[in-house]
Design an enzyme around this catalytic site. Structure first.
Site, PDB file in Angstrom:
ATOM      1  N   SER A 159       0.821  -1.211   0.000  1.00 48.50           N
ATOM      2  CA  SER A 159       0.000   0.000   0.000  1.00 48.50           C
ATOM      3  C   SER A 159       0.852   1.257   0.000  1.00 48.50           C
ATOM      4  CB  SER A 159      -0.906  -0.008   1.232  1.00 48.50           C
ATOM      5  OG  SER A 159      -0.176  -0.389   2.395  1.00 48.50           O
ATOM      6  N   LYS A 183      10.293  -6.467   5.507  1.00 48.20           N
ATOM      7  CA  LYS A 183      10.355  -6.213   4.065  1.00 48.20           C
ATOM      8  C   LYS A 183      11.163  -4.953   3.773  1.00 48.20           C
ATOM      9  CE  LYS A 183       7.762  -2.532   3.426  1.00 48.20           C
ATOM     10  NZ  LYS A 183       6.716  -2.316   4.387  1.00 48.20           N
ATOM     11  N   THR A 186       7.521  -3.320  -2.260  1.00 49.94           N
ATOM     12  CA  THR A 186       8.616  -2.490  -1.781  1.00 49.94           C
ATOM     13  C   THR A 186       9.899  -2.750  -2.552  1.00 49.94           C
ATOM     14  OG1 THR A 186       7.563  -2.793   0.358  1.00 49.94           O
ATOM     15  CG2 THR A 186       9.664  -1.680   0.342  1.00 49.94           C
ATOM     16  N   ARG A 220      10.946   4.178  -0.435  1.00 55.62           N
ATOM     17  CA  ARG A 220      12.042   4.934   0.187  1.00 55.62           C
ATOM     18  C   ARG A 220      13.220   4.048   0.519  1.00 55.62           C
ATOM     19  NH1 ARG A 220       8.077   8.117   4.150  1.00 55.62           N
ATOM     20  NH2 ARG A 220       7.591   6.009   4.796  1.00 55.62           N
ATOM     21  N   GLU A 279      12.717   3.263   7.298  1.00 52.27           N
ATOM     22  CA  GLU A 279      12.608   2.351   8.440  1.00 52.27           C
ATOM     23  C   GLU A 279      13.557   1.157   8.317  1.00 52.27           C
ATOM     24  OE1 GLU A 279      11.070   2.523  11.258  1.00 52.27           O
ATOM     25  OE2 GLU A 279       9.362   3.899  11.079  1.00 52.27           O
TER      26      GLU A 279
END
Lengths: 331, 331
Positions: B135, B188, B245, B252, B278
């Site tokens: 998402s 992930k 991702t 990012r 993260e």
């Protein structure tokens, strides 16, 4: 080792080149005379792998019997719909002791057989090995790092294939679940068409990632029904190849899906193409297998409706995306 | 329903907008005064989600206690390293009956707790729900089709969250494996850094697909050791989010990996960034969790060596890619 590769599409050509670089004596059978000619005289497959120089020791032949004679390892990499016919025509010359490495991915339309089953039926007593995994041919021929699995019920044959193909940039893991490895490679092409359709419709990454996930779930369900190990689909020949085909920019099947998603008709999309988009045929076979086994495959059904039943891509994908809310895992 | 979202980064803002479009009364707490101001006056988060108009009924507040007062559903979407502190400061005003939906993904560095565990520790008796899945926020705010899971040990709370967030373009599946869903979302990000490094080094799709596959295998191993169901990692919060991702262009964490792969230093890469990657923090926590649980995580180790131990991206990835030949599944 004397190695023969039967089928000089992009993938067969890349595998032949890999074997030659690994020091094996390699013969490559090509159907098209111009391919035989360009490989032998220019060391390049101008039709299917243009722009990539091949090892000069790859010898191309137009006669499949001569190509397989005396081979110690035979790799099959024809389109799926002609594999049976070509094995039949070569079977008189094919040494029975040579393991057959099946690189073709698909499900035979008439019989719903996997490609290793076709090989076993035509060459009785053959030892078959399925090779599959995330491996765009142009990257293999460019010596980009690649990892695949080689699966066989004979660990000896799997080991022979592993040693023949492995190089510092091409890693082969052995595996014992032939059905799972083959089904992963075949079904991922249908999912690539589905993802392409979504992309062609303008859907984003979120929707495509969801499709890939639900796609792997239905591939795994069919595999389990056919006797495969569910875990195989989480490996290189399942998830790995699915990720590559559904997200890498080079996939033929996804390209077909994108065109369909933009509203073009299947016959128009296919008539522009020289190479086979295996996912189009496999979509039908997969649907029949699923019906036979009583397995629900909503994405495969959707792709079939768009490909063959005239449903618009938009309404088909909308229907798929708006199934009723429920738990992710049915209890 | 009165809903509060705590944290107005891209993801929190998109979730607040979604809840508002679904007809809920939505307050959104933002740390930065300029974000409060731009949301209330321009109905746009100019700092973190520029270019996407928000529902005019989203009310932004700078006081977290006022934001959570009277809420019937509270969603937490701060960066992971400040979640505990922010919950603590809001805890006096937080209605004990409101389920806490945890949208933050990460593993607390000091305690190795997952984000739902942090919430449970700070709000005793809280009913927590983890929301995760493929998402990208910009797609959710643009009403692109998206599917996620909402996981809770309370099926009632999972149902509340499912109904609150679901819309024709945002599907939420309920799930019961909170640990698996959260770990998928957290780990992930580390795999995205790894894939980015490979891409930055110039490796192709084959290598990236292999990394994603082996990455999911090691995520699943750690999850199983921590009590998660392995199957969860094959779902939207595992495979789905990982695919997004590691292959979607907007991530990012992958962008950070790409810069590292091109040879830039971590401190230089991070100093240009306003938002949190993260995966950088989670890499360390994941390595510690793996050590504690005795789980082998070669990709997580590799990312740590590149991030924090000065190993060159090239030699680290080369080492990862050339581990000895073996079977794909260890028997």
């Amino acid at each position: 080792m004397r190695c023969t590769v039967v089928g000089a599409g992009a993938w067969g050509t890349a595998l032949a080149d890999l074997l030659a670089r690994n020091g094996h004596e390699v013969r490559l059978w090509a159907y098209e005379p111009d391919v035989v000619e360009s490989i032998n005289s220019k060391h390049e497959n101008l039709r299917f792998l243009r722009g990539h120089p091949l090892s000069s020791s790859v010898e191309a032949l137009g006669d499949v019997n001569r190509a397989v004679e005396g081979a110690e390892l035979v790799t099959l990499s024809t389109p799926s719909h002609v594999l049976r016919r070509i094995i039949k025509s070569a079977s008189g010359s094919l040494p029975r002791s040579a393991p057959l490495v099946v690189a073709t991915k698909g499900i035979e339309k008439e019989t719903l057989c996997l490609m290793t089953e076709v090989a076993e039926q035509e060459i009785s007593g053959a030892t078959v090995v399925a090779i599959s995994g995330p491996s765009f041919a142009v990257e293999v021929v460019s010596c980009q790092p690649t990892a695949v699995v080689v699966a066989s019920t004979s660990s000896e044959a799997a080991g022979v294939a592993q040693r023949a193909f492995s190089s510092p940039y091409f890693r082969s893991y052995t595996h014992s679940d032939v059905i799972g490895v083959e089904l992963g490679g075949a079904l991922k092409n249908v999912m690539a068409v589905a993802t392409g359709i979504a992309q062609g419709l303008g859907l984003g990454f979120n929707a495509q990632a969801a499709l890939v996930t639900r796609g792997l779930a239905e591939m795994t369900r069919l595999g389990a029904a056919l006797g495969a190990e569910p875990g195989t689909f989480a490996g290189l020949a399942g998830l790995g190849d699915l990720v590559l085909t559904c997200t890498g920019s080079l996939s033929r099947n996804r390209t077909v899906g994108i065109e369909l998603g933009k509203g073009r008709k299947l016959e128009d999309v296919l008539k522009d193409r020289e190479t086979v988009a295996e996912g189009v045929v496999t979509a039908q076979s997969a649907r029949e297998l699923a019906a036979r086994e009583g397995v629900e495959m909503p994405i495969v059904d959707t792709v079939n409706r768009v490909l063959f039943e005239g449903q618009s891509a938009r309404s088909a994908i909308a229907a798929l995306m708006t199934r009723e809310l429920r738990a992710e895992v049915d209890k």
